[in-house]
Design a protein around this motif. Structure first.
Motif, PDB file in Angstrom:
ATOM      1  N   THR A 112       0.793  -1.218  -0.071  1.00  0.00           N
ATOM      2  CA  THR A 112      -0.061  -0.083   0.105  1.00  0.00           C
ATOM      3  C   THR A 112       0.913   1.183  -0.144  1.00  0.00           C
ATOM      4  O   THR A 112       1.872   1.358   0.804  1.00  0.00           O
ATOM      5  N   ILE A 113       0.505   2.146  -1.015  1.00  0.00           N
ATOM      6  CA  ILE A 113       1.127   3.521  -0.804  1.00  0.00           C
ATOM      7  C   ILE A 113       0.066   4.444  -0.474  1.00  0.00           C
ATOM      8  O   ILE A 113      -1.165   4.536  -0.991  1.00  0.00           O
ATOM      9  N   LEU A 114       0.339   5.508   0.438  1.00  0.00           N
ATOM     10  CA  LEU A 114      -0.473   6.456   0.967  1.00  0.00           C
ATOM     11  C   LEU A 114       0.014   7.989   0.143  1.00  0.00           C
ATOM     12  O   LEU A 114       1.036   8.142   0.175  1.00  0.00           O
ATOM     13  N   THR A 115      -0.866   8.395  -0.402  1.00  0.00           N
ATOM     14  CA  THR A 115      -0.459   9.734  -1.357  1.00  0.00           C
ATOM     15  C   THR A 115      -1.574  10.529  -0.730  1.00  0.00           C
ATOM     16  O   THR A 115      -2.756  10.511  -0.539  1.00  0.00           O
ATOM     17  N   TRP A 116      -1.110  11.899  -0.786  1.00  0.00           N
ATOM     18  CA  TRP A 116      -1.980  13.162  -0.525  1.00  0.00           C
ATOM     19  C   TRP A 116      -1.371  14.558  -1.219  1.00  0.00           C
ATOM     20  O   TRP A 116      -0.027  14.554  -1.673  1.00  0.00           O
ATOM     21  N   GLY A 117      -2.119  15.275  -1.527  1.00  0.00           N
ATOM     22  CA  GLY A 117      -1.783  16.438  -2.167  1.00  0.00           C
ATOM     23  C   GLY A 117      -2.393  16.821  -3.365  1.00  0.00           C
ATOM     24  O   GLY A 117      -3.608  16.280  -3.300  1.00  0.00           O
ATOM     25  N   LYS A 118      -1.958  17.303  -4.212  1.00  0.00           N
ATOM     26  CA  LYS A 118      -2.826  17.794  -5.794  1.00  0.00           C
ATOM     27  C   LYS A 118      -2.855  16.372  -6.257  1.00  0.00           C
ATOM     28  O   LYS A 118      -1.938  16.039  -6.697  1.00  0.00           O
TER      29      LYS A 118
ATOM     30  N   SER B  15      -5.225   6.276  -6.810  1.00  0.00           N
ATOM     31  CA  SER B  15      -6.269   5.126  -6.821  1.00  0.00           C
ATOM     32  C   SER B  15      -6.093   4.328  -8.188  1.00  0.00           C
ATOM     33  O   SER B  15      -6.320   3.035  -8.009  1.00  0.00           O
ATOM     34  N   ALA B  16      -5.894   4.874  -9.359  1.00  0.00           N
ATOM     35  CA  ALA B  16      -5.877   3.989 -10.550  1.00  0.00           C
ATOM     36  C   ALA B  16      -4.746   3.058 -10.533  1.00  0.00           C
ATOM     37  O   ALA B  16      -4.813   2.151 -11.128  1.00  0.00           O
ATOM     38  N   ALA B  17      -3.629   3.506  -9.814  1.00  0.00           N
ATOM     39  CA  ALA B  17      -2.557   2.286  -9.714  1.00  0.00           C
ATOM     40  C   ALA B  17      -2.372   1.594  -8.525  1.00  0.00           C
ATOM     41  O   ALA B  17      -1.529   0.659  -8.414  1.00  0.00           O
ATOM     42  N   GLN B  18      -3.439   1.622  -7.605  1.00  0.00           N
ATOM     43  CA  GLN B  18      -3.331   1.094  -6.164  1.00  0.00           C
ATOM     44  C   GLN B  18      -3.125  -0.436  -6.333  1.00  0.00           C
ATOM     45  O   GLN B  18      -2.330  -1.086  -5.761  1.00  0.00           O
ATOM     46  N   ASP B  19      -3.949  -0.979  -7.252  1.00  0.00           N
ATOM     47  CA  ASP B  19      -4.196  -2.499  -7.369  1.00  0.00           C
ATOM     48  C   ASP B  19      -2.773  -3.096  -7.865  1.00  0.00           C
ATOM     49  O   ASP B  19      -2.450  -4.201  -7.710  1.00  0.00           O
ATOM     50  N   GLN B  20      -1.943  -2.205  -8.286  1.00  0.00           N
ATOM     51  CA  GLN B  20      -0.389  -2.690  -9.193  1.00  0.00           C
ATOM     52  C   GLN B  20       0.513  -2.558  -8.055  1.00  0.00           C
ATOM     53  O   GLN B  20       1.533  -3.211  -8.508  1.00  0.00           O
ATOM     54  N   LEU B  21       0.185  -1.774  -7.228  1.00  0.00           N
ATOM     55  CA  LEU B  21       1.351  -1.443  -6.064  1.00  0.00           C
ATOM     56  C   LEU B  21       1.442  -2.510  -5.094  1.00  0.00           C
ATOM     57  O   LEU B  21       0.838  -2.672  -3.856  1.00  0.00           O
TER      58      LEU B  21
ATOM     59  N   VAL C  52       7.863  -1.705 -12.930  1.00  0.00           N
ATOM     60  CA  VAL C  52       7.645  -0.100 -12.627  1.00  0.00           C
ATOM     61  C   VAL C  52       6.028   0.293 -12.701  1.00  0.00           C
ATOM     62  O   VAL C  52       5.610   0.046 -13.799  1.00  0.00           O
ATOM     63  N   VAL C  53       5.664   1.047 -11.688  1.00  0.00           N
ATOM     64  CA  VAL C  53       4.264   1.542 -11.854  1.00  0.00           C
ATOM     65  C   VAL C  53       4.391   3.136 -11.771  1.00  0.00           C
ATOM     66  O   VAL C  53       5.041   3.534 -10.937  1.00  0.00           O
ATOM     67  N   THR C  54       3.597   3.814 -12.668  1.00  0.00           N
ATOM     68  CA  THR C  54       3.592   5.188 -12.472  1.00  0.00           C
ATOM     69  C   THR C  54       2.131   5.638 -12.326  1.00  0.00           C
ATOM     70  O   THR C  54       1.243   4.997 -12.744  1.00  0.00           O
TER      71      THR C  54
END
Length: 237
Positions: free
Chosen positions: A94-100, A108-114, A136-138
């Motif tokens: 899991t990666i937690l992201t916040w900001g713009k 969210s679009a890449a979360q299942d790949q992370l 690599v996931v971007t």
């Protein structure tokens, strides 16, 4: 009672006794208490990852004397674009992201790949994560490196990803070659030097350009010629 051994990658282990009727979550709690270390997952000798904490041990198929590997939780790490943060643990899912949102704050679009994230790099408006399998996931602003679809089939066995401060990524593969993507103005176009990018050991970046050190000690640069691409002029005394 079921007798199993849970071991850390360091070699430290604990012999545990647990009821056959217990669940994976019970085994995880017992292992954490015995080894005094939080962890993110248990892996059986056959390589099965036990992720469902509600799953009965009987369904898992554990037998007396089995050994499991405990993947310990690593310290939290952070990366940042110009307008967003990413927080993760090495090997975590899991990666937690916040900001713009458009600058990497929404993954969210890449979360299942992370899965099994090892490292994360960032440009001004995009993130790139290296997974355990070397892929690599971007995500983030597509033009600034958030969309790697054009080179995705080349992003295998990646060992390092570097980013210019502007909007380009460069990935070093295990064979020493380099794959780039993102905004051409910030260094994503390495076509002029691609034939030279062999046996690359390390890549560093400015806001607009990349420099690669090759195995023979020579340096190859590319990006905006006004910002760090010209040959070195400074010499030590």
């Amino acid at each position: 009672m079921l007798q199993v051994t849970v071991a850390l990658s360091s070699g430290r282990s604990a012999s545990l006794s647990i009821a056959h009727s217990s669940k994976v979550g019970d085994l995880k709690a017992l292992a954490q208490e015995s080894l005094g270390k939080p962890f993110i997952k248990l892996v059986t000798g056959e390589g099965r990852v036990l992720t469902d904490l509600s799953e009965p041990l009987e369904a898992v198929g554990l037998q007396d004397g089995d050994q499991l590997t405990m993947i310990a939780r690593q310290p939290f790490k952070m990366a940042a674009t110009g307008k967003a943060f990413a927080l993760w643990t090495v090997g975590g899912d899991t990666i937690l992201t916040w900001g713009k949102p458009e600058c990497g704050g929404d993954c969210s679009a890449a979360q299942d790949q992370l899965r099994s994230v090892q490292k994360v790099q960032a440009t001004d408006c995009a993130f790139a994560a290296i997974l355990e399998d070397g892929s690599v996931v971007t995500w983030g602003l597509p033009a600034f490196g958030g969309d790697s679809s054009a080179v995705q089939d080349k992003l295998i066995r990646v060992r390092q990803v570097e980013a210019t401060g502007g909007g380009a990524f460069a990935a070093i593969l295990e064979d020493g070659s380099v794959v780039t993507w993102g905004y051409p103005f910030f260094g994503s176009d390495s076509s002029a030097v691609q034939d030279q990018l062999r046996t690359v050991q390390q890549v560093q970046a400015t806001y607009y350009a990349f420099a690669a050190i090759l195995e023979d000690g020579s340096v190859v640069t590319w990006g905006d010629p006004r910002h760090g691409v010209t040959a070195p002029q400074c010499k030590s005394s």
